[in-house]
Design a protein around this motif. Structure first.
Motif, PDB file in Angstrom:
ATOM      1  N   HIS A 185       0.777  -1.130   0.164  1.00 30.67           N
ATOM      2  CA  HIS A 185      -0.104   0.087  -0.098  1.00 30.67           C
ATOM      3  C   HIS A 185       0.680   1.414  -0.161  1.00 30.67           C
ATOM      4  CE1 HIS A 185      -3.133  -2.856   0.764  1.00 30.67           C
ATOM      5  NE2 HIS A 185      -2.601  -3.363   1.956  1.00 30.67           N
ATOM      6  N   GLY A 186       2.038   1.136  -0.372  1.00 31.21           N
ATOM      7  CA  GLY A 186       3.059   2.199  -0.513  1.00 31.21           C
ATOM      8  C   GLY A 186       4.014   2.080   0.663  1.00 31.21           C
ATOM      9  N   SER A 245       2.657   7.283  -1.441  1.00 36.96           N
ATOM     10  CA  SER A 245       1.803   6.285  -2.192  1.00 36.96           C
ATOM     11  C   SER A 245       2.441   6.053  -3.350  1.00 36.96           C
ATOM     12  CB  SER A 245       0.406   7.043  -2.377  1.00 36.96           C
ATOM     13  OG  SER A 245      -0.302   6.430  -3.325  1.00 36.96           O
ATOM     14  N   GLU A 246       2.386   5.033  -3.863  1.00 39.87           N
ATOM     15  CA  GLU A 246       3.125   4.879  -5.361  1.00 39.87           C
ATOM     16  C   GLU A 246       2.106   5.198  -6.385  1.00 39.87           C
ATOM     17  OE1 GLU A 246       3.367   0.737  -5.776  1.00 39.87           O
ATOM     18  OE2 GLU A 246       4.906   0.185  -4.106  1.00 39.87           O
ATOM     19  N   ARG A 247       0.716   5.597  -6.061  1.00 38.03           N
ATOM     20  CA  ARG A 247      -0.295   6.414  -7.212  1.00 38.03           C
ATOM     21  C   ARG A 247      -0.063   7.571  -7.157  1.00 38.03           C
ATOM     22  NH1 ARG A 247      -6.018   3.588  -5.624  1.00 38.03           N
ATOM     23  NH2 ARG A 247      -4.835   4.236  -3.572  1.00 38.03           N
TER      24      ARG A 247
END
Length: 406
Positions: free
Chosen positions: A175-176, A250-252
């Motif tokens: 989730h990051g 966050s990766e997003r």
């Protein structure tokens, strides 16, 4: 980089300055003293005898050299005494009384050297234990861990202890990447134990929980349970708490960072354009969340009460979340403990962290790199306090690696 910076030279061997080219030259000091005393006694004649001062030579050797070297100087002092004293006519010789003095001084010096060597071995063993404890609590972080360039330094106020209640870690997960930096109230093994408990919970929750607020709740619950456990053991030491900053990358959303602040100094975004505090969701220090309902579900009861250390069935209003602030690609996030912000000089003036950082990055924008930033803060605090730290001090800096953004 973190591992290299975190190793402050907390303890220098007391004879480290007596080394040339990596080889010890401490033996030169008693040798030069011995030669000087013998030369003075021979050149000043019968009216000024200093040969008995040779008793000082093995004492100096005991303070600077090993046991074997001290034995050599004790014997050499006796031999030099006999040689120098017999060079004078009988009426002017110091005689057997001073010979016994030199012999007794040499024997006592050997005993003192052995006691000192034992003490140093014992202290070295204790430092090894402290270093192992530090590496367990503050585990080494690989370079570029979880797509973050990072650097950290821990300075213990008690330089022989090497470990205290300050803590930090980076935990990647599905989730990051989450980062935790904090400071446990108090000192001693109790603070270290609490820091280890919080870090253990963080490493698990940060990996598994998709919501950063849930990770924060887990930390609160862990503190509450930890206090209950120590109280049940008869070691209840009051309402121990911890201030901390919890970060979520966050990766997003590579241009933002989620911040939850447990009563800690706000993290600073440091870049070529200056220094700015990064806002986040504000909570009470870890351990006080049950007082205001910061923990969803709440906590009830006395920490020493066993079954009461569980979430209550009464719902509590969760703290209002703050939108994740934007972090520019050339900015580094800096988190420090109160050992930095409360560092004082001799006149009682606090260390002006923001002002000093702003000056540093204005003169040299490259100073915002995590390793250089941490070094700048560390050196600034040590200069400001002249090396006299009143509290454990942690400086930790992270920023995304270029290929980790987006």
């Amino acid at each position: 980089m973190t591992e290299g910076l975190v190793k402050r030279i907390d303890h220098l061997d007391q004879r480290e300055w007596l080394r040339v080219g990596g080889c010890g030259v401490a033996w030169l000091v008693p040798l030069l003293l011995l030669v000087a005393l013998a030369a003075v006694d021979l050149t000043t004649g019968e009216r000024f005898r200093v040969v008995s001062w040779i008793v000082l030579v093995p004492s100096v050797a005991a303070a600077l050299c090993g046991v074997g070297t001290t034995v050599v100087f004790a014997l050499l002092s006796l031999a030099t005494y006999v040689a120098v004293d017999t060079a004078f006519p009988d009426p002017y010789r110091a005689g057997n009384a001073d010979f016994v003095l030199v012999a007794l001084g040499g024997a006592l010096a050997v005993v003192a050297a052995e006691l000192r060597a034992r003490r140093e071995r014992r202290e070295g063993h204790m430092r090894d234990i402290a270093e192992t404890t530090r590496r367990t609590v503050l585990r080494p972080l690989p370079p570029g861990w979880a797509g973050l360039e990072h650097a950290g330094v821990y300075l213990a106020a008690d330089t022989d202890a090497r470990v205290g209640g300050d803590f930090y870690d980076i935990q990647p997960g599905p989730h990051g990447t989450r980062v935790l930096v904090g400071d446990v109230q108090g000192k001693g093994l109790g603070a270290v134990e609490t820091a280890a408990a919080l870090l253990g919970t963080f490493r698990e929750a940060a990996y598994h929980e998709p919501d950063l607020a849930t990770v924060a709740d887990r930390l609160e619950i862990r503190m509450y349970r930890h206090r209950g456990h120590t109280a049940a053991l008869g070691r209840y030491d009051g309402e121990r708490f911890a201030t901390a900053v919890l970060l979520g990358f966050s990766e997003r959303h590579g241009d933002t960072v989620e911040v939850i602040n447990f009563g800690h100094e706000a993290p600073l975004a440091v870049g070529p354009h200056g220094v700015r505090p990064l806002p986040g969701t504000e909570r009470l220090p870890i351990g006080f969340g049950h007082l205001t309902g910061d923990l969803a579900g709440g906590l009830t009861g006395d920490p020493a009460g066993g079954p009461a250390n569980t979430p209550s069935d009464t719902p509590a209003e969760a703290p209002m979340a703050v939108p994740a602030p934007e972090l520019h690609p050339d900015e580094t996030l800096l988190v420090v403990t109160d050992g930095v912000t409360e560092a004082r000089d001799r006149s009682g003036e606090f260390y002006a962290l923001v002002r000093e950082l702003d000056r540093a990055v204005t003169r040299d924008p490259g100073r915002a790199a995590p390793d250089r930033l941490v070094r700048a803060v560390r050196d600034g605090v040590l200069r400001h306090t002249r090396g006299r730290l009143a509290d454990d001090t942690t400086v930790f800096a992270v920023r995304r690696l270029p290929d980790a953004s987006g």
